[in-house]
Enzyme design. Sequence first.
Site, PDB file in Angstrom:
ATOM      1  N   HIS A   3     -26.565   0.605 -18.277  1.00 32.48           N
ATOM      2  CA  HIS A   3     -25.279  -0.133 -18.516  1.00 32.48           C
ATOM      3  C   HIS A   3     -25.942  -1.463 -19.063  1.00 32.48           C
ATOM      4  CE1 HIS A   3     -20.954  -1.576 -17.487  1.00 32.48           C
ATOM      5  NE2 HIS A   3     -21.907  -2.467 -18.166  1.00 32.48           N
TER       6      HIS A   3
ATOM      7  N   HIS B 174     -25.197  -4.681 -22.252  1.00 27.54           N
ATOM      8  CA  HIS B 174     -24.245  -5.465 -23.369  1.00 27.54           C
ATOM      9  C   HIS B 174     -25.538  -5.980 -24.328  1.00 27.54           C
ATOM     10  CE1 HIS B 174     -20.574  -5.115 -21.291  1.00 27.54           C
ATOM     11  NE2 HIS B 174     -21.238  -5.371 -20.184  1.00 27.54           N
TER      12      HIS B 174
ATOM     13  N   LYS C 184     -16.239   4.770 -22.639  1.00 22.88           N
ATOM     14  CA  LYS C 184     -15.858   3.762 -21.561  1.00 22.88           C
ATOM     15  C   LYS C 184     -14.516   3.412 -21.540  1.00 22.88           C
ATOM     16  CE  LYS C 184     -17.157   0.272 -18.988  1.00 22.88           C
ATOM     17  NZ  LYS C 184     -18.161  -0.979 -18.758  1.00 22.88           N
TER      18      LYS C 184
ATOM     19  N   HIS D 104     -15.148   0.841 -16.041  1.00 25.03           N
ATOM     20  CA  HIS D 104     -14.988  -0.642 -15.310  1.00 25.03           C
ATOM     21  C   HIS D 104     -14.019  -0.392 -14.273  1.00 25.03           C
ATOM     22  CE1 HIS D 104     -15.433  -5.071 -15.178  1.00 25.03           C
ATOM     23  NE2 HIS D 104     -14.246  -4.942 -14.849  1.00 25.03           N
TER      24      HIS D 104
ATOM     25  N   HIS E 117     -21.321  -0.676 -12.297  1.00 28.71           N
ATOM     26  CA  HIS E 117     -21.574  -1.850 -11.498  1.00 28.71           C
ATOM     27  C   HIS E 117     -20.795  -2.008 -10.231  1.00 28.71           C
ATOM     28  CE1 HIS E 117     -18.269  -3.026 -13.870  1.00 28.71           C
ATOM     29  NE2 HIS E 117     -18.628  -3.102 -15.013  1.00 28.71           N
TER      30      HIS E 117
ATOM     31  N   ASP F 274     -25.987  -4.174 -16.307  1.00 31.65           N
ATOM     32  CA  ASP F 274     -24.893  -5.030 -16.998  1.00 31.65           C
ATOM     33  C   ASP F 274     -25.162  -6.604 -17.300  1.00 31.65           C
ATOM     34  OD1 ASP F 274     -22.033  -5.359 -17.612  1.00 31.65           O
ATOM     35  OD2 ASP F 274     -21.547  -6.182 -15.667  1.00 31.65           O
TER      36      ASP F 274
END
Length: 345
Positions: A16, A18, A105, A142, A180, A253
Amino acid sequence: MSDNDTLTLRRPDDWHVHLRDGDMLRAVLPYTARQFARAIVMPNLASPVTTASEAGEYRRRILDALPDDELCRGFLPLMTCYLTDNTDADELERGFVDGVFTAAKLYPANATTNSAAGVTDIANLDAALERMAGIGMPLLMHGEVTDPSVDVFDRETQFIKLVLDPMLGRFPGLKAVLEHITTMQAVSYVRSKQGALGATITAHHLMINRNALFEGGLRPHNYCLPIAKRESHRLALREAATSGEPWFFLGTDSAPHEIAAKEADCGCAGIFTAPAALELYAQVFDEEGAMDKLESFASVNGPTFYGLEVNEATVTLVRDAWDGPVESVGVKCFAPSGGLDWRIK
Ligand code: DOR
Ligand code: ZN
């Protein structure tokens, strides 16, 4: 190989992350590509990645931004589809079968950064979820409700109760990952599913509790979503991550935002851990007396859950105290105040 001061493990993956786009992508990608063989790349760009062709183009931009060195050259970005109220099941299936999408996602609408185009009601995903369950395409979540009357610290536990549990009941074959995780309730819920549900755990949620947001004043660089919870939850996460159980695996994350965007009237959510990601996890596992479990968490449980091969290459960590990274590429890096005890050799 392992003694008290060295640990060699299979090269890890980040399930995971970004990576952003443009200049930020070029700035942050080398950190992830140097440490990890593969990474699940989040699709919440300013213009979300909702189609296979957008994901293919984004993947190309990532590959083009890779530094030309031996470690980075083999980095494999695994792409995800941003689900919306209008996601088309055929498009999802095409992208998955063609090997463009590894997973999809779910961002509940307005739950976090760039989630305005997310899903307003999980019922809108029925056709997509049914298809995903049928073709074995993982759903990454999420896991927070967005109802403003729900306390920000309760949003994950309410998501499990109100959204996740009923959804898994309706789609029992669905392969899902609660991303997360931040609470003891999430830890127990994932355990109760005995393999049908995986969970990623960030390094920062293993290291800070919610006091870190208010230590001597407001600390925007410790603000992320889901927000850090109280100490008992952090301890439950540390126990889960170091347990060796196959449903818990590494997902940083890592979420870079420029310093000005964090230190603002309305600061962005996100903690940037990529520059020392594996060292942060090693710190936690060492403190817990569980260095022997780091390889399963970082390098084995993730690929096994996704049905992928584990990496054959290895990485060696050595005990060597340093302060940890401070600031890089205009983004503040997360590091514990006492510094770090491990380095990658
Ligand atoms: O803290 C976060 N930052 N949580 C998220 O869910 C998104 C991420 C980001 O993209 O900045
Ligand atoms: Zn994220």
